[in-house]
Design an enzyme around this catalytic site. Structure first.
Site, PDB file in Angstrom:
ATOM      1  N   GLY A 193     -24.731  29.844  91.459  1.00 30.94           N
ATOM      2  CA  GLY A 193     -23.761  30.922  91.367  1.00 30.94           C
ATOM      3  C   GLY A 193     -22.653  30.603  90.373  1.00 30.94           C
ATOM      4  N   SER A 194     -21.450  31.025  90.716  1.00 34.83           N
ATOM      5  CA  SER A 194     -20.338  30.934  89.770  1.00 34.83           C
ATOM      6  C   SER A 194     -19.892  29.515  89.460  1.00 34.83           C
ATOM      7  CB  SER A 194     -19.152  31.745  90.297  1.00 34.83           C
ATOM      8  OG  SER A 194     -19.468  33.128  90.303  1.00 34.83           O
TER       9      SER A 194
END
Length: 485
Positions: A215-216
């Site tokens: 993810g981020s």
């Protein structure tokens, strides 16, 4: 008469020579084959006729051996077995060995030639030395903080010392007690069956053997690639990224969870975690540049060992631009172990110089004489020092002004990055909560620790899962333990 006696004597001599040759064939040329024959239990009996060496944490043993008065005399025991199972693994008379118990088996079992008082001593005397000890790099206080923070939820924590690569904590939950697998009999096979059938997979080492979409948190890699390639020259200048952003070659728009991402700068995109800006920058860097940058952090390395093997973290090398955009924000086929993401944070904390991670500090004889000492080894120059300095400040802003405020520690400098990774068909699965971070004590010359946390609790409500809410407090507890020393 004498002639017949001579013939008989010659025949007996021939038989004797044949017997000697056959004995030599069996004892010399077929020795290894017979030793390895599954029907030969002598090697197994010999293996367990003396106590096994111990695995140490902070100078204290977290393993032991007990005399069972059975044919396989000594069984392995574990202190705080579930806490340290992701470090020690198990040593089972029925199922073999894993992790450090496997990687350092020669030292622990006493068969390593380095334990002998003289070269070739064991081969000449056909003897075996007392099992040696393995001292790990793990800090007990940090291991306990990570284990308590996860609280039995599915997840993992990996913590590194950025300047050396020492692994300071390695936790995977839910865990299991390796002592239940040590011996033989129905209790051991029942435990094995129970562990392997459990939906929570307690024997899966999520810290090094499981990969997740990062993810981020992967946006730190993308930011490093953009800065090093001069795609971004001023991290505080606006980018030309609209919001929403249409993925290249498609009509699909990429949304943002955060507000204010339209034409946001790189620094702002990291602080509030803008998908659009980072996806756009990944495409601008290009596939070759992104693959090169990811490899510098350790992605796509299938040979990483700590000394146990680590699952390969993946960044695809053949993608269309829309896939590259998604990969650049830690989605599509991008996957990483928690140890890999701790390496990402560690590289930023250490000025771009990524050290090779290692779990064994040294091995010794039973009496404590050092047999082998490990130390820092260069792994990759993950980014330029200038880029690392810029990313350090961006990660500090995430904690002080952005999505990672739950990781803040009074008096310390903390940098972090949150991540909430979607997965499953149409992103229907409960998101994985990520947080990567590093911490530096007041007046210290360099950060003391880099941490990665992932929480994948399928029982949690989807709305309650976030890197800042679920994972950051765990990272803070581990960092606090590191700063206390």
């Amino acid at each position: 008469m004498i002639r017949y006696i001579r013939r008989a004597a010659a025949f007996c001599l021939l038989l004797l020579v044949a017997l000697l040759l056959n004995a030599a064939r069996i004892q010399v040329f077929q020795a290894d084959q017979l030793d390895d024959n599954p029907a030969n239990r002598r090697r197994t009996i010999d293996r367990y006729d003396q106590p096994r060496g111990n695995i140490l944490v902070g100078g204290k043993s977290v393993t032991g051996s007990k005399n069972t008065d059975e044919q396989l005399t000594y069984e392995r025991t574990y202190t705080d077995g579930p806490l340290y199972a992701p470090v020690t693994g198990y040593a089972s008379q029925t199922y073999g060995t894993t992790l450090i118990e496997n990687a350092e088996d020669d030292i622990l079992s006493g068969t390593d030639p380095l334990l002998a008082p003289l070269p070739l001593w064991d081969e000449i005397t056909r003897s075996r030395q007392p099992g040696g000890n393995v001292a790990t790099t793990v800090k007990d206080s940090m291991q306990r903080a990570a284990y308590a923070g996860l609280g039995g939820r599915r997840g993992a924590v990996a913590a590194l010392e950025p300047s050396t690569g020492k692994i300071l904590a390695l936790v995977s939950t839910p865990s299991y007690d390796p002592e239940r697998l040590s011996g033989t009999g129905s209790s051991v096979t029942d435990a094995w069956r129970q562990f392997n059938r459990a939906r929570s997979q307690p024997m899966l080492n999520r810290a090094i053997r499981q990969t997740y979409p990062p993810g981020s948190t992967f946006k730190i890699v993308t930011a490093a690639a953009a800065l090093d390639a001069d795609v971004v020259e001023d991290p505080h200048a606006e980018t030309d990224t609209p919001s929403p952003y249409v993925l290249p070659g498609t009509s699909t728009t990429l949304p943002n969870e955060a507000r204010g991402c339209e034409y946001a700068s790189l620094a702002e995109a990291i602080r509030v975690s803008c998908n659009t800006v980072m996806a756009h920058l990944g495409v601008d860097v290009g596939l070759d540049g992104m693959v090169k940058a990811a490899r510098k952090f350790g992605f796509n390395d299938s040979g990483l060992r700590i000394p146990s093997g680590v699952a390969r973290s993946n960044f695809d090398t053949d993608m269309s631009n829309d896939q590259l955009a998604l990969s650049s924000i830690g989605q599509f086929n991008t996957t990483a172990t928690p140890l890999q993401m701790a390496m990402v944070a560690s590289a930023v904390a250490n000025g771009g110089d990524l050290k090779y991670p290692y779990l064994v500090d040294r091995t010794t004889t039973r009496s404590g004489t050092t047999v082998h000492q490990n130390g820092p080894r260069p792994y990759h120059r993950a980014m330029s020092p200038r880029t690392a300095t810029q990313l350090r400040q961006m990660m500090i802003d995430v904690v002080e002004q952005g999505t990672g405020s739950n990781a803040a520690i009074d008096g310390a400098t903390v940098g972090g990055k949150t991540g909430t990774a979607q997965h499953g068909i149409d992103n229907s699965g409960t998101p994985y909560a990520w947080f990567i971070s590093w911490a530096q004590a007041p007046n210290a010359s360099r950060p003391a620790v880099a941490v990665a946390v992932v929480v994948e609790d399928a029982a949690a409500k989807r709305a309650d899962i976030s890197g800042g809410g679920s994972a950051a407090p765990i990272a803070r507890a581990v960092m606090e333990a590191a700063l206390r020393g």
